[in-house]
Enzyme design. Structure first.
Site, PDB file in Angstrom:
ATOM      1  N   GLU A 129      33.541 -26.328 -38.384  1.00 30.49           N
ATOM      2  CA  GLU A 129      33.264 -24.946 -37.984  1.00 30.49           C
ATOM      3  C   GLU A 129      31.871 -24.849 -37.367  1.00 30.49           C
ATOM      4  OE1 GLU A 129      33.041 -20.356 -39.633  1.00 30.49           O
ATOM      5  OE2 GLU A 129      32.979 -22.003 -41.077  1.00 30.49           O
ATOM      6  N   GLU A 148      37.196 -12.995 -42.776  1.00 31.61           N
ATOM      7  CA  GLU A 148      35.929 -13.442 -43.333  1.00 31.61           C
ATOM      8  C   GLU A 148      34.839 -12.469 -42.884  1.00 31.61           C
ATOM      9  OE1 GLU A 148      33.611 -17.657 -43.918  1.00 31.61           O
ATOM     10  OE2 GLU A 148      33.899 -16.955 -41.871  1.00 31.61           O
TER      11      GLU A 148
END
Length: 267
Positions: A152, A249
Site C-alpha cells: 500500500e 477506511e
C-alpha cells in the site's frame, strides 16, 4: 448527490480499526453486522488470540478480507518494518507466525506488508532492495497457503517519510519482485492526496489491484463529506471488472452509525 456504488453496494468492508471505535473491539463485529456489513478488515489483530477473532466473525457472520503483518514497535515510531535493513531479519521471522495466525482465523487471502518509515542516513535504494527481498520471501510463503501479499502506498499526509509513498513506486516494486501473488492495495484517498487521478490509475493498473479502500478529503471522513468524486472511481472499478471488496477506511465525522448515510443513500 447520492454516490452510485453499482455492484459494490454489497461488497463494502468495515475497517474495524477506523469504524465503530466507540465500541470495544469484540463488540465492533456485531455492530458492523447490524448495520449491514458482511465483510471486515483490520490491520492489527495480533494482541487477540486468533480463535477469539474467528469466534467473533462466526457469531457476526462477517468474513475477514485483509489484514497486515505486525507494524512493529510504536514506541520507536515504527509503521511496519519490511523495508528496514536493521529489521529485515525480524520481518523474516514474522512471516510464518503471521500467516499461521491469519490461516487460523480463516477465510482471509490478503496480507499487507508495511514497508516502514525511512530511517535517517539509509539510502533509498537500500530500503527498496530490502523491501523487494522481504516481499519475495513473504510472497513465496503465502503462495503455499493460497494467500497474496499487498503493498500500500501511503502519502506524507498520513505517514511522514513512508518508504512507499506513491502508487507508481508500488507498481514498479510489484513488477520488480516478479511474484504473481504480490499485488496493490489501492487506497483512493492516498491516491487523490498525492495528486493522482484515482479512476485513471484504476483503469491503467487494474490487473495489479487486490483490494480497494476509500475515504474523502479533507479530513479522511466518510465519502460525501469532502472533495473526492467517487462516482468515477466506482465506474472505473466496474469497467475493469474488479471483483473484490471496497474497504471503508475512514474516520467517521461523528459516530460510525451517524455517518453511514452515504451508504444508505447510495443509488
Amino acid at each position: 448527490m447520492p454516490i452510485h456504488l453499482g455492484p459494490y453496494a454489497d461488497r463494502l468492508s468495515a475497517h474495524l480499526g477506523f469504524l465503530y471505535t466507540e465500541h470495544p473491539l469484540p463488540e465492533r463485529f456485531a455492530a458492523a453486522a447490524r448495520d449491514g456489513f458482511r465483510i471486515m478488515e483490520h490491520p492489527n489483530l495480533f494482541a487477540t488470540p486468533a480463535k477469539n477473532v474467528a469466534g467473533w466473525m462466526r457469531d457476526s457472520g462477517l468474513t475477514l478480507v485483509q489484514t497486515s503483518f505486525p507494524a512493529g514497535d510504536p514506541s520507536r515510531g515504527e509503521k511496519g518494518f519490511a523495508a528496514l535493513p536493521d529489521r529485515a531479519q525480524a520481518f523474516r521471522e514474522s512471516i510464518e507466525p503471521t500467516l499461521d495466525y491469519v490461516e487460523e482465523i480463516g477465510g482471509c487471502r490478503f496480507v499487507h506488508a508495511m514497508a516502514g518509515v525511512r530511517p535517517a542516513g539509509v539510502a533509498e535504494e537500500r530500503l527498496l532492495d530490502t523491501y523487494r527481498e522481504s516481499l519475495g520471501l513473504a510472497a513465496d510463503a503465502a503462495a503455499k497457503r493460497g494467500m497474496e501479499i499487498m503493498i500500500e502506498p501511503i502519502g506524507p499526509g498520513s505517514i511522514a517519510n513512508y518508504v512507499v509513498d506513491d502508487p507508481l513506486v508500488a507498481v514498479r516494486l510489484i513488477r520488480e519482485v516478479g511474484r504473481p501473488n504480490v499485488k496493490l492495495l489501492f487506497d483512493a484517498y492516498h491516491c487523490h492526496c498525492l495528486g493522482h487521478d484515482p479512476a485513471a490509475l484504476i483503469r491503467e493498473h487494474a490487473a495489479l489491484i487486490a483490494h480497494v479502500q476509500i475515504a474523502d478529503d479533507p479530513g479522511r471522513h466518510e465519502p460525501g463529506t469532502g472533495t473526492i468524486a467517487f462516482d468515477p472511481i466506482f465506474e472505473a472499478l466496474a469497467a475493469v471488472g474488479y471483483a473484490g471488496s471496497v474497504g471503508c477506511e475512514y474516520h467517521p465525522a461523528t459516530t460510525t452509525e451517524e455517518g453511514l448515510g452515504w451508504i444508505k443513500g447510495a443509488a
